[in-house]
Design a protein around this motif. Structure first.
Motif, PDB file in Angstrom:
ATOM      1  N   SER A   2      -2.241   1.393   2.259  1.00 43.65           N
ATOM      2  CA  SER A   2      -2.206  -0.068   2.393  1.00 43.65           C
ATOM      3  C   SER A   2      -2.993  -0.750   1.281  1.00 43.65           C
ATOM      4  CB  SER A   2      -2.752  -0.483   3.763  1.00 43.65           C
ATOM      5  OG  SER A   2      -1.921  -0.001   4.803  1.00 43.65           O
ATOM      6  N   ASP A   3      -4.158  -0.198   0.959  1.00 40.64           N
ATOM      7  CA  ASP A   3      -4.965  -0.791  -0.115  1.00 40.64           C
ATOM      8  C   ASP A   3      -4.233  -0.733  -1.452  1.00 40.64           C
ATOM      9  OD1 ASP A   3      -6.954  -1.370   1.668  1.00 40.64           O
ATOM     10  OD2 ASP A   3      -8.209   0.343   1.156  1.00 40.64           O
ATOM     11  N   LEU A   4      -3.533   0.378  -1.682  1.00 45.03           N
ATOM     12  CA  LEU A   4      -2.791   0.514  -2.932  1.00 45.03           C
ATOM     13  C   LEU A   4      -1.602  -0.452  -2.963  1.00 45.03           C
ATOM     14  CD1 LEU A   4      -3.278   2.291  -5.385  1.00 45.03           C
ATOM     15  CD2 LEU A   4      -1.644   3.943  -4.476  1.00 45.03           C
ATOM     16  N   ARG A   5      -0.978  -0.668  -1.822  1.00 45.62           N
ATOM     17  CA  ARG A   5       0.118  -1.652  -1.757  1.00 45.62           C
ATOM     18  C   ARG A   5      -0.405  -3.053  -2.098  1.00 45.62           C
ATOM     19  NH1 ARG A   5       4.648   0.617   0.114  1.00 45.62           N
ATOM     20  NH2 ARG A   5       4.554   2.267   1.695  1.00 45.62           N
ATOM     21  N   ASN A   6      -1.548  -3.392  -1.551  1.00 46.95           N
ATOM     22  CA  ASN A   6      -2.124  -4.709  -1.841  1.00 46.95           C
ATOM     23  C   ASN A   6      -2.426  -4.854  -3.334  1.00 46.95           C
ATOM     24  OD1 ASN A   6      -2.006  -5.401   0.882  1.00 46.95           O
ATOM     25  ND2 ASN A   6      -4.096  -4.695   1.293  1.00 46.95           N
ATOM     26  N   LEU A   7      -2.966  -3.786  -3.923  1.00 46.86           N
ATOM     27  CA  LEU A   7      -3.250  -3.816  -5.359  1.00 46.86           C
ATOM     28  C   LEU A   7      -1.956  -3.964  -6.153  1.00 46.86           C
ATOM     29  CD1 LEU A   7      -5.346  -3.473  -7.650  1.00 46.86           C
ATOM     30  CD2 LEU A   7      -4.900  -1.007  -7.524  1.00 46.86           C
ATOM     31  N   CYS A   8      -0.919  -3.242  -5.726  1.00 40.60           N
ATOM     32  CA  CYS A   8       0.374  -3.303  -6.402  1.00 40.60           C
ATOM     33  C   CYS A   8       0.962  -4.712  -6.324  1.00 40.60           C
ATOM     34  CB  CYS A   8       1.334  -2.292  -5.763  1.00 40.60           C
ATOM     35  SG  CYS A   8       2.926  -2.121  -6.600  1.00 40.60           S
ATOM     36  N   ARG A   9       0.800  -5.364  -5.190  1.00 43.38           N
ATOM     37  CA  ARG A   9       1.294  -6.737  -5.030  1.00 43.38           C
ATOM     38  C   ARG A   9       0.572  -7.682  -5.988  1.00 43.38           C
ATOM     39  NH1 ARG A   9      -0.137  -7.589  -0.077  1.00 43.38           N
ATOM     40  NH2 ARG A   9      -2.055  -8.659  -0.702  1.00 43.38           N
TER      41      ARG A   9
END
Length: 596
Positions: A332-339
């Motif tokens: 989830s943290d990586l998804r947020n960073l990707c966004r």
């Protein structure tokens, strides 16, 4: 009541005489038949005793060590998991454990931090738990566990363990923590004969990957019962790890695993499943929500699941947290960073080098999130500071410390190995950029050059493939495997005369004892046929036929060459043409009955 009071009295008595609680969290489904310890004792020149990675484990683990006697004011951290924890395709230096080792003294300067990387290549949760059992004996303060990607790698069967009720499992787990159980179990084990019943599941001393015994993912077939039991075993081992940590009075921090979704197709998909293609189309049109669901479905339906399915990540995500159990949602943290960085939440090559292994920068980011989680949990000294409070100079010092230890040659070899594995698995889109990385890091590399060219060929980028093959042939004319691959491409393109040159080189390169010599010789003959050089083709095929008389491809090509010779040399001589055709028929007749 009398029984309960009696058991309590026995437990108290065992406590008073110094019997420790049981830390034997043995997996009842697995017998580690030849288990070899991860650690071995080492005494240095100053007489100090260390525990270090056993030499015979260095194929799967990083070379690490820690003092046998833990110094005062020391926090001992063991990082466990599979190849991501190890730091693949590199090593510990650029893994999240390596980054932690640099960050911790900066944020918690008053505490001595020991960070031991116990990540094992291809290790699944049941092997991670076994390593954790061993490490629990060495005064751990914190276990950091990144697991879930390797659960389907080894062939395993299951006995009747999962037929037990939840109540039975809970009771067994509770009893296993008592001193009474430890004493009784130790007495029983002394008298217990070695297991030989069919319900005992032996596990080899080291990883025996299913893929090592196949030609690739093609050996995998959909098996719902087996898959469901793998899932149950994974959940069991997560609970088991919590129990091991608690028995050792240590804390445990689980990391929700993340995977490359958009830039790595399934390793083996059902022909009717177009989830990955649906995801690609949706992503290219900007429909990111549809793309994300489709890419995730493609991973979950992969018949050769080498990435953690959604339910594995969700199970870790839902682990009940407490003062000594925490979860970091890396996905989830990586998804947020990707966004924030790319405008969408779909994970791909921006953060991964292949299907699961993060880039160096993604490891760095994971280490920072781990530090923040430890800080928020109160697991660092009260005087510790948050990462965001570190000066820019300090952050740059950490970056230089890690990146300065990188050896370009070692890194290039790692990239080449990764390209080879991905090429072997048919992941040409993943293999190509890694081959380019290897070529750059190594200042040119024969194997990587031809892997790159072959990947371009199989992804339909033919013109680019020809350019890269030409580079390879010019720079590495004696790399016969690559030269032969180029010949095959030229053959497909109808450039038979150029193909003959490549196959001639390959034929001279392989000794006649090597099967590749004969495959190159046959391909040379086919190229001769392509330019109507029947005499040369016939000569090569005769040698191939003498080498392997039962090869039908050779027999039919030999017949074609024979007919070709008759038509071109003796077109006016009916008798000679008849004789050659008669020879061809004899060849066919001699072999066909044995083949039928």
């Amino acid at each position: 009541m009398t029984t309960v009071l009696g058991l309590v009295a026995i437990e108290l008595a065992l406590t008073l005489i110094g019997v420790a609680q049981s830390t034997d969290q043995a997996d009842p489904m697995m017998g580690f038949s030849k288990q070899v310890p991860l650690l071995e004792r080492h005494v240095d020149e100053d007489g100090k005793v260390w525990m270090r990675t056993a030499e015979n484990k260095l194929v799967w683990f990083n070379d690490q060590r820690f003092p046998l006697n833990k110094p005062a004011n020391t926090q001992r951290i063991f990082c466990l998991g599979g190849s991501t924890t190890f730091g693949r395709p590199y090593d510990d230096n650029t893994s999240f454990a390596g980054w932690l080792r640099e960050w911790l003294p900066r944020v918690d300067a008053d505490t001595n931090h020991e960070v031991f990387n116990a990540g094992g290549v291809s290790y699944a949760s049941y092997r991670v738990a076994a390593v954790m059992e061993e490490l629990a004996e060495y005064e751990p303060d914190l276990f950091i566990v990144y697991t879930g990607q390797n659960e389907f790698l080894e062939r395993r069967t299951y006995a009747d363990f999962f037929d037990q009720s939840q109540a039975q499992l809970w009771l067994t787990g509770w009893l296993n923590k008592t001193r009474t159980y430890r004493v009784i179990d130790s007495l029983v084990r002394k008298k217990r004969p070695p297991k030989s019943d069919s319900n005992s599941i032996g596990l080899a001393a080291e990883v025996d990957e299913r893929l090592n015994h196949t030609v690739g993912p093609s050996d995998y077939v959909r098996d719902e019962e087996w898959s469901n039991n793998v899932r149950k075993h994974f959940r069991f081992n997560v609970r088991r790890m919590i129990s091991i940590a608690q028995s050792a009075n240590a804390k445990i921090l689980f990391v929700v695993p993340a995977s490359n979704e958009k830039d790595c197709s399934p390793f083996k998909a059902d022909p009717a499943d177009d989830s990955f293609e649906t995801g690609q189309r949706a992503f290219n049109t900007g429909d990111f929500e549809t793309a994300r669901k489709a890419f995730r479905l493609a991973i979950d339906q992969d018949i050769c699941p080498l990435r953690a399915p959604s339910d594995f990540a969700q199970y870790i995500r839902e682990v009940p947290e407490s003062d000594d159990v925490r979860v970091l949602d890396f996905e989830s943290d990586l998804r947020n960073l990707c966004r924030d960085e790319h405008g969408h939440e779909i994970l791909g090559e921006e953060y991964f080098l292949d299907h699961v292994h993060p880039t160096i920068d993604a490891h760095r980011q994971l280490s920072r999130w781990l530090i923040s989680e430890m800080h928020n949990a109160g697991w660092l000294a009260a005087e510790s500071i948050a990462l965001k409070e570190l000066s820019r100079e300090t952050v740059e010092d950490v970056n230089r410390a890690i990146l300065g230890r990188i050896d370009r040659t070692t890194q290039g070899i790692a990239m080449r190995n990764l390209a080879k594995v991905m090429h072997w698995a048919g992941k040409f889109q993943v293999a190509a950029p890694r081959a380019r990385d290897a070529i750059e890091l190594l200042g040119g590399d024969a194997e990587s050059q031809f892997i790159l060219a072959d990947c371009l060929r199989w992804t339909g980028r033919i013109d680019e493939a020809v350019v890269e093959f030409e580079k390879g042939v010019n720079a590495y004319p004696t790399y016969f495997r690559g030269v032969q691959r180029y010949g095959l491409l030229l053959l497909e393109l109808g450039e038979d005369d150029s193909a003959r040159e490549m196959f001639s080189i390959a034929t001279l390169g392989w000794p006649e004892t090597d099967p590749r010599h004969w495959s190159a010789r046959f391909q040379l003959a086919i190229a001769h046929l392509g330019v109507s050089d029947f005499e040369s083709a016939y000569g090569e095929l005769q040698k191939c036929h003498e080498h392997n008389p039962s090869d039908m491809d050779v027999v039919f090509a030999l017949a074609e060459a024979s007919v070709g010779i008759g038509k071109t040399r003796w077109r006016s001589n009916c008798t000679s043409e008849f004789w050659l055709n008669f020879q061809t028929m004899l060849i066919l007749i001699s072999i066909l009955p044995t083949r039928c």
